[in-house]
Scaffold this active site. Structure first.
Site: not given
Ligand code: ACO
Length: 330
Positions: A113, A255, A285
């Site tokens: 990214c 980003h 993204n």
């Molecule tokens: N729909 C429904 N539920 C979901 C989904 C979905 N698409 N994806 C995950 N869940 C569930 C998980 O299984 C988990 O369930 P559980 O508690 O029963 O195990 C629950 O939701 C919570 O999951 P978390 O991973 O804790 O959720 P979080 O609040 O962290 O959000 C997310 C997840 C959106 C991916 C977040 O962590 C995030 O945005 N991280 C940054 C990642 C990113 O953007 N990376 C891109 C590349 S790097 C960059 O560009 C910066």
């Protein structure tokens, strides 16, 4: 000192729109969950037969047109991508051929990214050193092809697209152009965000496919924390290096990973909502493409004028992160 100035921007987003409601039919998720956790409402998906080089070429054509520069005048092409048409040769070489940029040398840059800000830094150094006068810098991705569409943790986050800028050498003493670039990496976080089964360590085969290794893997929660920390520190680094305050920034173009990451970063850097450009709701993204696409939209939308201070900050797999401070030239 001669600075590199942005004299043209361009972007191209594939026509096909995939909404959260469409994804609800593919995996166990909901529009409400995706919007609340990421701010993403829809993303673009490249058509069958439409490749990263095609998106990049279209974005480049638009940037060249705006700059009034012929492809044959370009000395260097750098493309930030992790979804090139082939592992090698460089997709930048395909773009060069498509454009007829016969006098340029061309290479891809792999910084996930952060690919575009890394590429911009290389091209800016190239121009500042006097080795060439005109460069085409691109970020282009077809992430939809490396996403595991069975994995709800990741498939909701990403999309396809391309953005480009033309960089040209300014005159000695000009105050506009690229003012600073600060780039960082830390390989110790590799397995929080990577594509394990698509290189020489694990070649794609029936076994690795069974384990879903050829697809993007991410520990979203961990990535989130490091992303906010790194984007904040590298944005503050750019402000400090240029003796600027957050108030001086006309537009912050981070980003576009996730709205919550952007909001948390802006708050820590003390930037107001109206200083932050956000389009993640429309495109998700698009990795290396997010910043040049956002820059193009912001400029064409009348949000940038000559003399404005623009701060770019990116974070991605590697980990890699970086910032660029620009005094806008157009
Ligand atoms: N729909 C429904 N539920 C979901 C989904 C979905 N698409 N994806 C995950 N869940 C569930 C998980 O299984 C988990 O369930 P559980 O508690 O029963 O195990 C629950 O939701 C919570 O999951 P978390 O991973 O804790 O959720 P979080 O609040 O962290 O959000 C997310 C997840 C959106 C991916 C977040 O962590 C995030 O945005 N991280 C940054 C990642 C990113 O953007 N990376 C891109 C590349 S790097 C960059 O560009 C910066």
């Amino acid at each position: 000192m001669i600075r590199a100035r942005i004299t043209g921007t361009g972007s191209y987003m594939p026509e096909k729109i995939l909404t959260n409601f469409d994804i609800e039919k593919m995996v166990d998720t909901s529009n409400d969950w995706i919007v609340a956790r990421t701010g993403i409402e829809e993303r673009r998906i490249a058509a069958e037969g439409e490749y990263t080089s095609d998106l990049a070429t279209r974005a480049a054509e638009r940037a060249l047109e705006m700059a009034g520069v012929a492809a044959s005048e370009i000395d260097l092409i750098v493309l930030g991508t992790i979804t090139g048409d082939y592992p090698w040769p460089a997709t930048a070489c395909i773009v060069q051929k498509n454009l007829g940029a016969d006098n340029a040398y061309a290479y891809d840059l792999s910084a996930a990214c952060s690919g575009f800000v890394y590429a911009l830094s290389c091209a800016s150094d190239f121009i500042q050193s006097g080795r060439g006068k005109k460069a085409l810098v691109l970020g282009a991705e077809t992430l939809s092809r490396i996403i595991d569409w069975q994995d709800r943790n990741t498939c909701v986050l990403f999309g396809d697209g391309a953005g480009a800028v033309i960089l040209e050498a300014g005159e000695e003493g000009d105050e506009d152009g690229i003012l600073s670039s600060h780039m960082h990496s830390d390989g110790s976080y590799l397995d929080l965000l990577y594509q394990p089964g698509f290189g020489t360590r694990h070649m794609p085969n029936a076994e690795t496919l069974e384990d879903r290794l050829p697809y993007l893997k991410m520990e979203g929660n961990e990535v989130f924390k490091v992303a906010v920390r790194s984007l904040t520190s590298v944005s503050l680094e750019a402000l400090q290096a240029n003796n600027l305050n957050a108030d001086d920034v006309s537009l912050f173009i981070p980003h576009q990973a996730n709205k919550r990451i952007l909001e948390a970063t802006a708050k820590r850097v003390k930037l107001k909502d109206e200083q932050v450009y956000i389009n993640v709701h429309k495109y998700g993204n698009t990795s290396g493409a997010t910043i040049p696409v956002a820059m193009d939209e912001a400029y064409r939308g009348g949000l940038l004028k000559k003399g404005d201070l623009v701060l770019l900050s990116a974070f991605g797999g590697g980990f890699t992160w970086g910032s660029t401070m620009i005094r806008w030239s157009m």
